[in-house]
Design an enzyme around this catalytic site. Structure first.
Site, PDB file in Angstrom:
ATOM      1  N   LYS A 174      10.031 -39.816 -23.727  1.00 58.17           N
ATOM      2  CA  LYS A 174       9.936 -39.606 -22.268  1.00 58.17           C
ATOM      3  C   LYS A 174       9.567 -40.943 -21.638  1.00 58.17           C
ATOM      4  O   LYS A 174       8.410 -41.342 -21.627  1.00 58.17           O
ATOM      5  CB  LYS A 174       8.860 -38.558 -21.981  1.00 58.17           C
ATOM      6  CG  LYS A 174       9.103 -37.702 -20.736  1.00 58.17           C
ATOM      7  CD  LYS A 174       9.193 -38.463 -19.450  1.00 58.17           C
ATOM      8  CE  LYS A 174       7.837 -38.798 -18.874  1.00 58.17           C
ATOM      9  NZ  LYS A 174       7.939 -39.711 -17.698  1.00 58.17           N
TER      10      LYS A 174
ATOM     11  N   GLY B 274       0.135 -45.702 -22.104  1.00 60.21           N
ATOM     12  CA  GLY B 274       0.032 -45.535 -20.656  1.00 60.21           C
ATOM     13  C   GLY B 274      -1.404 -45.716 -20.219  1.00 60.21           C
ATOM     14  O   GLY B 274      -2.203 -46.354 -20.917  1.00 60.21           O
ATOM     15  N   SER B 275      -1.732 -45.141 -19.090  1.00 60.57           N
ATOM     16  CA  SER B 275      -3.052 -45.386 -18.510  1.00 60.57           C
ATOM     17  C   SER B 275      -4.121 -44.536 -19.204  1.00 60.57           C
ATOM     18  O   SER B 275      -3.821 -43.521 -19.841  1.00 60.57           O
ATOM     19  CB  SER B 275      -3.020 -45.058 -17.020  1.00 60.57           C
ATOM     20  OG  SER B 275      -2.775 -43.673 -16.865  1.00 60.57           O
ATOM     21  N   THR B 276      -5.360 -44.927 -19.019  1.00 60.63           N
ATOM     22  CA  THR B 276      -6.473 -44.216 -19.637  1.00 60.63           C
ATOM     23  C   THR B 276      -6.592 -42.802 -19.071  1.00 60.63           C
ATOM     24  O   THR B 276      -6.834 -41.848 -19.813  1.00 60.63           O
ATOM     25  CB  THR B 276      -7.767 -45.021 -19.417  1.00 60.63           C
ATOM     26  OG1 THR B 276      -7.568 -46.323 -19.992  1.00 60.63           O
ATOM     27  CG2 THR B 276      -8.957 -44.359 -20.082  1.00 60.63           C
TER      28      THR B 276
ATOM     29  N   GLY C 266      -4.003 -40.772 -20.624  1.00 60.71           N
ATOM     30  CA  GLY C 266      -4.339 -40.636 -22.047  1.00 60.71           C
ATOM     31  C   GLY C 266      -5.303 -39.482 -22.293  1.00 60.71           C
ATOM     32  O   GLY C 266      -5.176 -38.752 -23.275  1.00 60.71           O
TER      33      GLY C 266
ATOM     34  N   GLU D 228      -2.403 -45.619 -26.775  1.00 60.78           N
ATOM     35  CA  GLU D 228      -2.507 -47.049 -26.460  1.00 60.78           C
ATOM     36  C   GLU D 228      -2.650 -47.133 -24.947  1.00 60.78           C
ATOM     37  O   GLU D 228      -1.687 -46.931 -24.213  1.00 60.78           O
ATOM     38  CB  GLU D 228      -1.253 -47.791 -26.934  1.00 60.78           C
ATOM     39  CG  GLU D 228      -1.109 -47.738 -28.452  1.00 60.78           C
ATOM     40  CD  GLU D 228       0.031 -48.581 -28.984  1.00 60.78           C
ATOM     41  OE1 GLU D 228       0.959 -48.902 -28.225  1.00 60.78           O
ATOM     42  OE2 GLU D 228      -0.014 -48.910 -30.178  1.00 60.78           O
TER      43      GLU D 228
ATOM     44  N   CYS E 107      -0.855 -54.711 -20.425  1.00 59.34           N
ATOM     45  CA  CYS E 107      -2.138 -54.132 -20.853  1.00 59.34           C
ATOM     46  C   CYS E 107      -2.999 -55.160 -21.584  1.00 59.34           C
ATOM     47  O   CYS E 107      -4.219 -55.067 -21.574  1.00 59.34           O
ATOM     48  CB  CYS E 107      -1.889 -52.937 -21.751  1.00 59.34           C
ATOM     49  SG  CYS E 107      -0.866 -53.345 -23.170  1.00 59.34           S
TER      50      CYS E 107
ATOM     51  N   GLU F  41      -8.937 -51.915 -14.371  1.00 61.50           N
ATOM     52  CA  GLU F  41      -7.663 -52.547 -14.675  1.00 61.50           C
ATOM     53  C   GLU F  41      -6.840 -52.685 -13.394  1.00 61.50           C
ATOM     54  O   GLU F  41      -6.416 -51.686 -12.821  1.00 61.50           O
ATOM     55  CB  GLU F  41      -6.899 -51.705 -15.693  1.00 61.50           C
ATOM     56  CG  GLU F  41      -5.646 -52.385 -16.186  1.00 61.50           C
ATOM     57  CD  GLU F  41      -4.859 -51.529 -17.165  1.00 61.50           C
ATOM     58  OE1 GLU F  41      -4.724 -50.311 -16.942  1.00 61.50           O
ATOM     59  OE2 GLU F  41      -4.370 -52.094 -18.159  1.00 61.50           O
TER      60      GLU F  41
HETATM   61  P1  NAD Z   1       0.864 -43.709 -16.779  1.00 57.99           P
HETATM   62  O1  NAD Z   1      -0.243 -43.192 -17.621  1.00 57.99           O
HETATM   63  O2  NAD Z   1       0.893 -43.374 -15.352  1.00 57.99           O
HETATM   64  O3  NAD Z   1       2.260 -43.239 -17.376  1.00 57.99           O
HETATM   65  C1  NAD Z   1       2.633 -43.476 -18.700  1.00 57.99           C
HETATM   66  C2  NAD Z   1       3.622 -42.427 -19.132  1.00 57.99           C
HETATM   67  O4  NAD Z   1       2.956 -41.160 -19.177  1.00 57.99           O
HETATM   68  C3  NAD Z   1       4.805 -42.249 -18.182  1.00 57.99           C
HETATM   69  O5  NAD Z   1       5.968 -41.966 -18.936  1.00 57.99           O
HETATM   70  C4  NAD Z   1       4.390 -41.032 -17.380  1.00 57.99           C
HETATM   71  O6  NAD Z   1       5.481 -40.335 -16.846  1.00 57.99           O
HETATM   72  C5  NAD Z   1       3.685 -40.217 -18.437  1.00 57.99           C
HETATM   73  N1  NAD Z   1       2.737 -39.218 -17.921  1.00 57.99           N
HETATM   74  C6  NAD Z   1       2.065 -39.216 -16.739  1.00 57.99           C
HETATM   75  N2  NAD Z   1       1.318 -38.097 -16.636  1.00 57.99           N
HETATM   76  C7  NAD Z   1       1.488 -37.401 -17.784  1.00 57.99           C
HETATM   77  C8  NAD Z   1       0.959 -36.185 -18.285  1.00 57.99           C
HETATM   78  N3  NAD Z   1       0.106 -35.434 -17.572  1.00 57.99           N
HETATM   79  N4  NAD Z   1       1.334 -35.783 -19.515  1.00 57.99           N
HETATM   80  C9  NAD Z   1       2.174 -36.519 -20.250  1.00 57.99           C
HETATM   81  N5  NAD Z   1       2.732 -37.675 -19.826  1.00 57.99           N
HETATM   82  C10 NAD Z   1       2.382 -38.108 -18.606  1.00 57.99           C
HETATM   83  O7  NAD Z   1       0.860 -45.270 -17.031  1.00 57.99           O
HETATM   84  P2  NAD Z   1       1.852 -46.333 -16.365  1.00 57.99           P
HETATM   85  O8  NAD Z   1       1.361 -46.594 -14.989  1.00 57.99           O
HETATM   86  O9  NAD Z   1       3.260 -45.928 -16.583  1.00 57.99           O
HETATM   87  O10 NAD Z   1       1.587 -47.588 -17.307  1.00 57.99           O
HETATM   88  C11 NAD Z   1       0.607 -48.532 -17.072  1.00 57.99           C
HETATM   89  C12 NAD Z   1      -0.566 -48.268 -17.997  1.00 57.99           C
HETATM   90  O11 NAD Z   1      -0.150 -48.346 -19.347  1.00 57.99           O
HETATM   91  C13 NAD Z   1      -1.634 -49.314 -17.831  1.00 57.99           C
HETATM   92  O12 NAD Z   1      -2.892 -48.706 -17.835  1.00 57.99           O
HETATM   93  C14 NAD Z   1      -1.458 -50.181 -19.069  1.00 57.99           C
HETATM   94  O13 NAD Z   1      -2.599 -50.872 -19.459  1.00 57.99           O
HETATM   95  C15 NAD Z   1      -1.044 -49.170 -20.076  1.00 57.99           C
HETATM   96  N6  NAD Z   1      -0.372 -49.826 -21.207  1.00 57.99           N
HETATM   97  C16 NAD Z   1      -1.012 -49.872 -22.420  1.00 57.99           C
HETATM   98  C17 NAD Z   1      -0.426 -50.516 -23.499  1.00 57.99           C
HETATM   99  C18 NAD Z   1      -1.123 -50.601 -24.838  1.00 57.99           C
HETATM  100  O14 NAD Z   1      -0.475 -50.939 -25.824  1.00 57.99           O
HETATM  101  N7  NAD Z   1      -2.400 -50.312 -24.919  1.00 57.99           N
HETATM  102  C19 NAD Z   1       0.835 -51.096 -23.343  1.00 57.99           C
HETATM  103  C20 NAD Z   1       1.446 -51.030 -22.089  1.00 57.99           C
HETATM  104  C21 NAD Z   1       0.841 -50.388 -21.038  1.00 57.99           C
END
Ligand code: NAD
Length: 474
Positions: free
Chosen positions: A176, A229-231, A234, A251, A285, A379
């Protein structure tokens, strides 16, 4: 370029089950360039069922590691052969300069398929001498259907990172991608079919996180969840995984420190920090945005960093010579802007940079900020370096560890003694000494605290994406 982006399920383009679509917006022109399927529970279920059939009945989990590796190498070749169209997808979706995507993200994505294919094909397992009566060994069985949820900041590179290892170990995948960067995952699914990866092995569902993403993590048909994705998201993913007792790796966000010791090579330090904070318009990130500089060299370092900040070439991601694109969306611009607007109230001064037209945000250097304030603690996910002075190594370590996150740290020093003293005390999954963003796919990638749970890479990925089975033969 595609103008409607469907799901990709069981090797076929599939429209949204309920006919609903989202707009895909180019962050530079701010025009709608395509629509994408808005995945529903029905779409997610269809993809999970296809992945389950491919796992239970299809050839992929039963192929040898060497056969799967060969298929992943063919996919890597196709990724490289289609680098122009894939790079254009990243540029159009999230503003990554096409030249950077072409020279960095796309070849790195291809390398991941090769690496994990080879890693699985060359892996060995343990045998346990159990006396004369038994032979005993461990076998790594594929776990099943893997849900891979990815962010928008490096869509293809992070997507490949999430799916290459589970595929190499014989799992099937439902991916996804983020709703603002749907194109490269869709193209990749087509290339996987062209590479001879059987139908149903790699499925892609498009749509919103709160709908398609939530449905995927809630699905009882999923055996592993790998999430980047974001904390905040997560935490929700972990709750959904707990409901079905499904192993999950998270992550998440980061708020890395770059520590510049008094004996550092200041030129090197300015170079590394400029890359660590401004590359990809700060949407990384791993960015080392909390720049901790020893007071003895603070002024000199700061003026060199400000000079470097001004040397990036901001512009149309498709134009030659652009080294930084806009922020990935208007929402992202609002978010970065909200932190920028708080700088003065939190004791800081803006030395350069700031918001520009549209979604542009120029590399920004902030000095004197309160290390406990929101700009230094949360962040920002934009090109904002916060300079904080320190006086001794202990204070530097305390400041570096004073955040909820624990993903990466950078230490710049010429002293081996300082490296040996400080590195073990840094609370982060990765430490780079006199370098930045060096990756080795054998090394564990992941973070502590609010930066996540679990590690992926090399054998760490094998442990997560397989069910180790102990076998005793009389
Ligand atoms: P996000 O958490 O908003 O979205 C990430 C993904 O999760 C997207 O595909 C989104 O559609 C999906 N998502 C959102 N809500 C969901 C839910 N309730 N259930 C399941 N999936 C859901 O994050 P973003 O804004 O897309 O990405 C930026 C974040 O990702 C930043 O915090 C960044 O630090 C982090 N990031 C971490 C790493 C790492 O390796 N640690 C790498 C890249 C980005």
């Amino acid at each position: 370029m595609v103008s409607t982006i469907p799901h990709h399920i069981e090797g076929k383009d599939v429209p949204a089950d309920d006919g609903r679509y989202l707009d895909n917006v180019n962050p530079w022109t701010q025009e709608v360039t395509a629509t994408l399927a808005r995945g529903s529970v029905a779409d997610v279920n269809a993809a999970v069922e296809a992945a389950r059939r491919a796992f239970d009945e299809g050839p992929w989990p039963r192929w040898s590691e060497a056969e799967r590796s060969a298929a992943l190498h063919r996919l890597a070749d196709l990724v490289n052969a289609n680098a122009d169209v894939l790079a254009a997808a990243e540029a159009g979706d999230m503003g990554r300069p096409v030249q950077s995507a072409r020279s960095i993200d796309i070849p790195r994505a291809a390398d991941m398929f090769r690496f994990f294919g080879d890693h699985a094909a060359l892996a060995t397992g343990e045998t346990y001498p159990s006396g004369a009566d038994h032979d005993a060994y461990v076998a790594y069985r594929p776990a099943g259907v893997v849900a891979a949820i990815t962010p928008w900041n490096h869509p293809l590179m992070l997507g490949a990172w999430k799916i290459a290892a589970p595929l190499a170990w014989g799992n099937t995948v439902v991916m996804k991608p983020a709703e603002s960067s749907p194109t490269s995952a869709y193209l990749l699914a087509g290339l996987a079919i062209e590479a001879g990866i059987p139908r149903g092995v790699l499925n892609v569902v498009q749509g919103l996180g709160s709908e398609a993403g939530q449905a995927l993590t809630d699905s009882a048909g999923v055996d592993r969840i790998t999430f980047t994705g974001s904390t905040a998201t997560g935490r929700r993913v972990a709750q959904a995984a707990a409901g079905n007792l499904v192993p999950v790796t998270l992550e998440l966000g980061g708020k890395g420190s770059s520590i510049i010791a008094p004996d550092a090579d200041i030129e090197l330090a300015a170079d590394l920090v400029s890359r660590a904070v401004f590359n990809n318009t700060g949407q990384v990130c791993l960015a080392g945005t909390r720049v901790l500089v020893h007071e003895d060299i603070r002024d000199e370092f700061t003026s060199r960093l400000v000079a470097r900040a001004g040397a990036w070439s901001i512009g149309d991601p498709f134009a030659d010579g652009t080294t930084l694109g806009p922020l990935a969306s208007a929402e992202q611009h609002r978010r970065v802007r909200s932190y920028y607007d708080r700088v003065e109230a939190e004791g800081g001064a803006v030395l350069c940079g700031g918001p520009g037209e549209g979604n542009v945000f120029a590399p920004t250097v902030v000095s004197g900020i309160d290390p406990k304030g929101t700009v230094a603690q949360e962040e920002v996910f934009g090109p904002v370096a916060t300079i904080i002075g320190y006086e001794g190594d202990d204070q530097a370590v305390t400041l570096a560890n004073d955040t909820a996150y624990g993903l990466t740290s950078v230490l710049i020093t010429d002293s081996v003694a300082r490296i040996r003293r400080m590195v073990p005390r840094l609370r982060s999954g990765t430490v780079w000494v006199n370098c930045y963003q060096v990756r080795d796919l054998r090394a564990p990638m992941g973070g502590r605290g609010a930066s996540g749970i679990g590690r992926e890479g090399g054998t760490f990925s094998r442990e997560f994406f397989t069910e180790p089975q102990a076998v005793f033969i009389a």
